[in-house]
Write a protein that holds these residues in place. Structure first.
Motif, short mmCIF file in Angstrom:
data_model
loop_
_atom_site.label_atom_id
_atom_site.label_comp_id
_atom_site.label_asym_id
_atom_site.label_seq_id
_atom_site.Cartn_x
_atom_site.Cartn_y
_atom_site.Cartn_z
N SER A 44 0.82 -1.20 0.00
CA SER A 44 0.00 0.00 0.00
C SER A 44 0.86 1.26 0.00
O SER A 44 0.35 2.36 0.06
CB SER A 44 -0.93 -0.01 1.21
OG SER A 44 -0.16 -0.14 2.37
N PRO A 101 3.26 3.85 -1.93
CA PRO A 101 3.74 4.24 -3.26
C PRO A 101 5.26 4.37 -3.23
O PRO A 101 5.78 5.40 -2.81
CB PRO A 101 3.06 5.58 -3.52
CG PRO A 101 2.63 6.08 -2.20
CD PRO A 101 2.63 4.96 -1.22
N ALA A 116 7.36 7.27 -4.49
CA ALA A 116 7.36 8.48 -3.68
C ALA A 116 8.40 8.40 -2.56
O ALA A 116 8.74 9.40 -1.95
CB ALA A 116 5.98 8.72 -3.09
N PHE A 117 8.89 7.18 -2.29
CA PHE A 117 9.88 7.02 -1.24
C PHE A 117 11.31 7.10 -1.77
O PHE A 117 12.26 6.99 -1.00
CB PHE A 117 9.67 5.69 -0.50
CG PHE A 117 8.62 5.80 0.57
CD1 PHE A 117 7.29 5.96 0.25
CD2 PHE A 117 8.98 5.78 1.92
CE1 PHE A 117 6.32 6.08 1.23
CE2 PHE A 117 8.01 5.89 2.91
CZ PHE A 117 6.69 6.04 2.57
N ILE A 175 13.60 9.44 -0.05
CA ILE A 175 14.04 8.96 1.26
C ILE A 175 15.20 7.97 1.10
O ILE A 175 16.20 8.05 1.82
CB ILE A 175 12.87 8.27 1.99
CG1 ILE A 175 11.83 9.32 2.37
CG2 ILE A 175 13.37 7.52 3.22
CD1 ILE A 175 10.69 8.79 3.18
N LEU A 212 0.29 8.32 -7.29
CA LEU A 212 1.69 8.22 -7.66
C LEU A 212 2.00 9.09 -8.87
O LEU A 212 3.01 9.80 -8.90
CB LEU A 212 2.01 6.76 -7.97
CG LEU A 212 3.46 6.40 -7.87
CD1 LEU A 212 3.97 6.68 -6.49
CD2 LEU A 212 3.64 4.93 -8.20
N ALA A 260 6.12 11.71 2.63
CA ALA A 260 5.97 10.38 2.02
C ALA A 260 4.83 9.63 2.70
O ALA A 260 4.04 8.94 2.05
CB ALA A 260 7.27 9.60 2.13
N LEU A 261 4.73 9.80 4.02
CA LEU A 261 3.66 9.15 4.77
C LEU A 261 2.30 9.68 4.33
O LEU A 261 1.34 8.92 4.17
CB LEU A 261 3.87 9.44 6.26
CG LEU A 261 3.37 8.37 7.23
CD1 LEU A 261 4.07 7.06 6.98
CD2 LEU A 261 3.57 8.82 8.66
N GLY A 283 1.57 10.83 1.41
CA GLY A 283 1.29 10.22 0.10
C GLY A 283 0.74 8.82 0.26
O GLY A 283 -0.22 8.44 -0.42
N THR A 284 1.32 8.07 1.20
CA THR A 284 0.85 6.71 1.45
C THR A 284 -0.59 6.71 1.94
O THR A 284 -1.43 5.94 1.47
CB THR A 284 1.74 6.03 2.50
OG1 THR A 284 3.09 6.21 2.11
CG2 THR A 284 1.43 4.57 2.60
N SER A 287 -2.98 7.55 -0.88
CA SER A 287 -3.27 6.49 -1.85
C SER A 287 -4.06 5.37 -1.18
O SER A 287 -4.96 4.78 -1.78
CB SER A 287 -1.99 5.99 -2.52
OG SER A 287 -1.36 5.03 -1.76
#
Lengths: 255, 248
Positions: free
Chosen positions: A101, A103, A106-107, A110, B188, B222-223, B225-226, B229
């Motif tokens: 779950s 994306p 997007a990481f 990081i 994304l 980033a979190l 974004g998660t 989604s």
């Protein structure tokens, strides 16, 4: 000859239309060459410096393919361990759900921060991306032998327990997982190329993704578009090759 | 393995994950770029950073939504026309494969020029959605069973009428599946699109946080974004269950 041409048109009219629309846009809009390069300019840019493009393409694709292969190998390894010890499956499966779950693209920023600016980051991201789907595909494949096959093997004294486990794994479970792994390969091939490009785009050191950024900041739009086009062509070719391989081998495998 | 022991081992897996995450953050095992969960949540509760995250998430969500609507509309329409005029079919399939295998990031330079930096996120989101909806619709439309198409041709129904009255309703469960997969692709796609110089959004703060070593902001965005989604996926899944309940 004529039918071959018709077939060609029938299958590729969409792409031909795209190229046509591009050229038409250049001619109608009257944009400067710095804004929108024409088809011919892009091809000229490609031909002018073939070694430059070859070098960066090789970098991108060795990273993408290497990461994909490593991800598949690790996925298969862990799936095999989980097949042997259900407890491990209990730890990995929740992580799989969690990661699915996320994306991952997007990481990438990081991962760049964690692993540093270099090709190891591309490899790490592709492995992160491919490991979990491969694990799931491989595990379902390992567990897929039908009851009839299992009974047949059991009648020969080959059960997934004790000393015969290894033989059962090698002769029945592993071959059953091969078609699933090929499906994983096809599904993940374009994504791996995308991930490699994104990482290069953000890091800006080498590869086609880097060429795209660099050329843009130098106002060499023809070079930037040529890199983008090259990446697209390779990615499509990679996908088509993977699906051909899957179709061919799964046909051979069944007989 | 029975249900309870499976649940127990999942719980153990999750707690181990959280425990090691926190420990790795506090002890700097993975370098300073890995924050502890507690520090991350403290950062997200801070009013100014919360406002920034919320605003960026809203922008990304709106880009993703526009892209989702457009991409699914185009995918659906193209699949329908491909199944009515069968001559178009093979060409459309090649085209869709091509679009699927095209790395979104490679379209960036092209999109900035053609639609502009502000629309690029919605466009990349749309492209990401397009393929999954197109393929799902196409495979759903091919599902029409023999009896139904026989009845239709006996009564002299035209291709378009057959499409609207029978084949599209038949295809809807698969279309819903395609849409569900499309939601995560849209988020994304929007984030990738925002990397090409969009003014606002999660993609923008992701990159700037990466370049400026703002680790907490990086992880928090980033979190977000998660979460975005995940939420959109569950929303569509809920709509899908309601929809199927109505249908049956």
């Amino acid at each position: 000859m004529k039918t071959a041409l018709l077939q060609l048109i029938k299958h590729y009219w969409g792409i031909a239309l795209l190229v046509f629309a591009w050229q038409a846009m250049v001619m109608v809009s009257g944009f400067n060459e710095i804004v929108v390069p024409s088809t011919i300019m892009v091809i000229q840019a490609l031909v002018a410096e073939p070694l430059y493009f070859l070098h960066h393409s090789a970098y991108t694709f060795s990273a993408a393919i290497g990461g994909l292969m490593l991800g598949i190998a690790l996925g298969l390894l862990f799936a095999s361990l989980a097949w042997l010890t259900p407890v491990l499956d209990g730890v990995i499966t929740p992580a799989t759900l969690l990661v699915r779950s996320i994306p991952i693209v997007a990481f990438i920023p990081i991962v760049i921060r964690l692993a540093g600016y270099g090709s190891q980051t591309i490899l790490l991201v592709t492995v992160m991306l491919t490991f979990f789907p491969c694990y799931v595909f491989a595990l379902t494949g390992l567990r897929s032998p039908s009851k009839a096959h299992q009974d047949f093997f059991a009648s020969l004294g080959c059960r997934p327990s004790g000393l015969a486990t290894w033989r059962f794994y090698w002769r029945l479970a592993l071959p059953s997982a091969v078609p699933n792994l090929l499906t994983a390969l096809r599904l993940l091939a374009p994504t791996c190329v995308l991930v490699a490009l994104v990482a290069e785009f953000l890091m800006g050191a080498q590869g086609l993704g880097y060429v795209m950024v660099r050329a843009r900041s130098d106002l060499r739009m023809d070079v930037s578009w040529a890199a983008a086009m090259l990446a697209t062509v390779f990615s499509v070719a990679f996908f088509v090759a993977a699906s051909r391989l899957e179709a061919h081998l799964s046909k051979v495998w069944r007989h | 393995m029975n249900r309870t022991s499976r649940f127990a081992s999942w719980c153990i897996g999750f707690s181990l994950l959280i425990f090691f995450w926190e420990l790795a953050g506090r002890e700097n095992w993975l370098g300073s770029a890995w924050p502890s969960l507690s520090a991350l949540f403290a950062f997200m509760q801070d009013p100014s950073s919360a406002a920034l995250l919320l605003r960026s998430s809203a922008d990304t969500a709106s880009n993703a939504t526009i892209g989702f609507l457009l991409g699914s509309l185009v995918g659906f329409t193209l699949a329908c026309s491909g199944s009515v005029w069968t001559g178009l079919g093979p060409g459309l399939a090649t085209f869709a494969t091509f679009v699927n295998a095209t790395p979104l990031i490679a379209l960036g330079p092209l999109l900035i020029v053609t639609v502009g930096e502000e629309v690029t996120p919605a466009a990349t989101a749309g492209l990401a959605v397009f393929f999954s909806v197109f393929i799902a619709t196409l495979s759903g439309l091919q599902d029409t069973n023999r009896d139904q198409s026989d009845v239709l041709s006996i009564y002299g129904s035209g291709k378009i009428r057959a499409l609207i009255c029978v084949r599209i309703p038949n295809a809807m469960p698969k279309v819903m599946d395609g849409l569900k997969l499309g939601t995560t692709a849209a988020v994304l796609g929007a984030i990738i699109g925002e990397w090409f110089g969009a003014p606002t959004g999660l993609g923008v703060i992701l990159v700037s946080a990466m370049q400026n070593f703002q680790i907490e902001l990086l992880w928090a965005s980033a979190l977000c974004g998660t979460v975005l989604s995940g939420l959109s996926f569950f929303l569509l899944a809920a709509i899908q269950t309601q929809f199927i309940k109505r249908l049956v």
